[in-house]
Design an enzyme around this catalytic site. Structure first.
Site, PDB file in Angstrom:
ATOM      1  N   LYS A 196      39.518  39.333  31.862  1.00 47.67           N
ATOM      2  CA  LYS A 196      40.980  39.464  31.967  1.00 47.67           C
ATOM      3  C   LYS A 196      41.387  38.822  33.285  1.00 47.67           C
ATOM      4  CE  LYS A 196      44.123  41.540  33.446  1.00 47.67           C
ATOM      5  NZ  LYS A 196      45.075  40.854  34.356  1.00 47.67           N
ATOM      6  N   CYS A 215      40.462  36.316  50.210  1.00 45.32           N
ATOM      7  CA  CYS A 215      39.925  37.612  50.631  1.00 45.32           C
ATOM      8  C   CYS A 215      39.181  37.504  51.957  1.00 45.32           C
ATOM      9  CB  CYS A 215      39.053  38.221  49.537  1.00 45.32           C
ATOM     10  SG  CYS A 215      37.853  37.063  48.913  1.00 45.32           S
ATOM     11  N   GLU A 245      34.849  43.657  44.616  1.00 40.37           N
ATOM     12  CA  GLU A 245      35.035  42.772  45.768  1.00 40.37           C
ATOM     13  C   GLU A 245      36.516  42.855  46.105  1.00 40.37           C
ATOM     14  OE1 GLU A 245      36.315  40.107  47.828  1.00 40.37           O
ATOM     15  OE2 GLU A 245      35.617  38.537  46.461  1.00 40.37           O
TER      16      GLU A 245
END
Ligand code: ADP
Length: 497
Positions: free
Chosen positions: A190, A298, A264
């Site tokens: 997804k 990130c 993560e």
């Protein structure tokens, strides 16, 4: 609306029209339902596609297709050599369609085309790396009691799900999908509702490369579709990359079915710059670390922690680099930085900056931006706040660098470790011992020394503390996508009588 300086390539426009009309070109997309959602080009605030949301029924259908394919053995019980061949073919198809995929990824995320090209090349490289792993995983024979023969064997985990974000849509999906396929798992993905296009195209390539129907399944939609997926009792593993808040919700949902998870999550990565560093290299590395992908990364190196004696010179040089940035559309050749992904995300960043200003921060707003109606934000350096301020503590996910100065190595380490995150860090120093000492003391999954953001398929990647747990890439993915089984046999003579 201002004219675009660059046109969207004709083959992409044709494909977008087809997709919006429901022609995905692949049975791997499972999305039917009443609702639809729109996907935008964040560099022009214009619509790229209108897509169906995968309803709860679609989610169940995708999981059931994955389960059936897994149990049939059509992929899970093929020889590792065959899986390697299919993955190598898949990597070749990514390279065949490199221009198409790079342009599509650039348009969907807003990042400059040159950055998207690096992403797509990485996708092919990671697939090839895990193709090689398919026939290289093995178990061990283990010494135990004299009458016992013991060994471990590795098999696939089962049905693995991935929920992925919009900042590196295809690479982050592939970190999960490539090892999952290499080891014989079936998969349900997804992607983010904000940038799902490359995944739609890619699952078509999976079919073309010879991944059997039912092994790779793609769902479309936002949080509700993700939540329906992770709440299912039909999954064996969930791999998530995204915000810490969503990661916690996924972990809670997974706990109800004891589904394995790897997370993560966010980061607030420090860049520790010591007086002995190569200042040119450090300036370039700090700029790249925070302004690549407009800081929507990130591992963005969002906190500069710098030795006081070089602070002024360093900042002057960094400001000069920032002044040369042109923030614009992904396909505008002048752009060195793209827009923020959405108006909502841009609002979040600007309200955090307003709060910082109210609290006495000095803001340097650098570079120039396009006149298109994209969600543009210039490179920004923020000075003058205590390190306890939320600007230093919370992930902004934008091109915003905070600054704090230090007078000792221990002070630098203490500030570096003072947030709840632990994803990555950079250390810039000319002293070999200092590099190793500091790298060992920083609580983070990755520490880069005299470089920043170096990724490679062989290098494990993941975080500590609120940045999550589990490692992707490298050999770590063997643990992530295989199940270890211990087989123990009594070999004493009496057994045969
Ligand atoms: P980001 O800020 O990077 O978009 P999110 O955590 O909001 O991070 O989104 C990452 C992914 O998680 C997206 O694919 C999003 O649709 C999905 N998602 C959002 N909420 C949920 C949820 N409650 N359960 C499962 N997936 C979710």
């Amino acid at each position: 609306m201002t004219e675009l300086r660059v046109a969207i390539p004709a083959d992409i426009t044709a494909w977008l029209n087809k997709v919006s009309a429901g022609g995905f070109g692949s049975v791997n997309v499972i999305a039917s339902g009443e609702q639809t959602f729109e996907v935008f080009d964040p560099g022009a605030a214009s619509r790229l596609a209108n897509l169906p949301v995968s309803s709860k029924t679609s989610v169940e259908q995708a999981i059931s297709r994955a389960r059936k394919s897994f149990e049939s053995g059509i992929w899970s019980k093929t020889s590792p050599d065959d899986r390697e061949k299919v993955l190598l073919a898949l990597a070749a198809l990514v390279e065949r369609d490199f221009d198409f995929l790079s342009n599509l990824e650039a348009l969907d995320t807003g990042k400059p085309l040159a950055e998207a090209m690096l992403d797509i090349q990485e996708v092919a490289t990671v697939i090839r790396y895990y193709a090689g792993w398919a026939n290289k995983v093995s178990g061990q024979t283990i010494a135990t009691a004299i009458n016992l023969s013991a060994m471990t064997v590795r098999g696939p985990v089962g049905v693995c799900a991935a929920i992925t974000p919009w900042n590196y849509p295809l690479p982050i999906l592939i970190y999960k999908l490539a090892p999952a396929l290499a080891f014989g798992n079936s998969f349900v993905a997804k992607p983010s509702e904000l940038a799902p296009l490359s995944a739609i195209y890619f699952v078509g390539l999976c079919a073309e490369a010879g991944v059997p129907d039912g092994v790779v399944n793609l769902l479309l939609g936002a949080g509700q579709t993700g939540s329906d997926l992770v709440s299912s009792s039909g999954l064996d593993k969930i791999a998530f990359t995204g915000s810490s808040r969503t990661g916690q919700a996924i972990m809670a949902a997974a706990s109800k079915n004891t589904t394995k998870v790897t997370l993560e999550l966010g980061g607030k990565s420090p860049q520790l710059v010591f007086a002995s560093c190569d200042i040119d290299k450090a300036v370039a590395g700090v700029a790249m670390g925070i302004w690549t992908n407009a800081g929507q990364v990130c591992v963005a190196g969002s906190r500069l922690i710098i030795e006081k004696s070089i602070k002024e010179e360093f900042l002057n040089r960094l400001i000069k680099v920032g002044e040369d940035y042109f923030v614009g559309h992904s396909l505008d050749a002048r752009s060195s930085m793209g827009p923020i992904i959405s108006a909502t995300q841009l609002d979040k960043i600007t309200s955090a900056l307003d709060g910082a200003k109210k609290d006495g921060a000095v803001l340097h707003l650098l570079g120039k931006s396009s006149e298109l109606p994209g969600h543009f934000l210039n490179p920004i350096i923020v000075e003058g706040l205590a390190t306890s301020h939320s600007m230093h503590q919370e992930e902004i996910f934008g091109p915003v660098l905070t600054v704090s100065s230090i007078e000792s190595e221990s002070e630098a380490i203490a500030i570096a470790n003072s947030t709840r995150y632990g994803l990555a860090a950079g250390v810039w120093t000319g002293k070999a011992g200092q590099a190793q000492r500091v790298a060992r003391e920083i609580d983070a999954g990755t520490v880069w020394v005299n470089t920043y953001g170096a990724f490679h398929p062989t290098l494990p990647f993941g975080g500590t503390k609120s940045s999550g747990f589990g490692r992707e890439l490298g050999e770590s993915a063997v643990d992530g996508y295989t199940e270890l089984k211990t087989i123990v046999e009594d070999i004493s003579k009496a057994e045969e009588n």
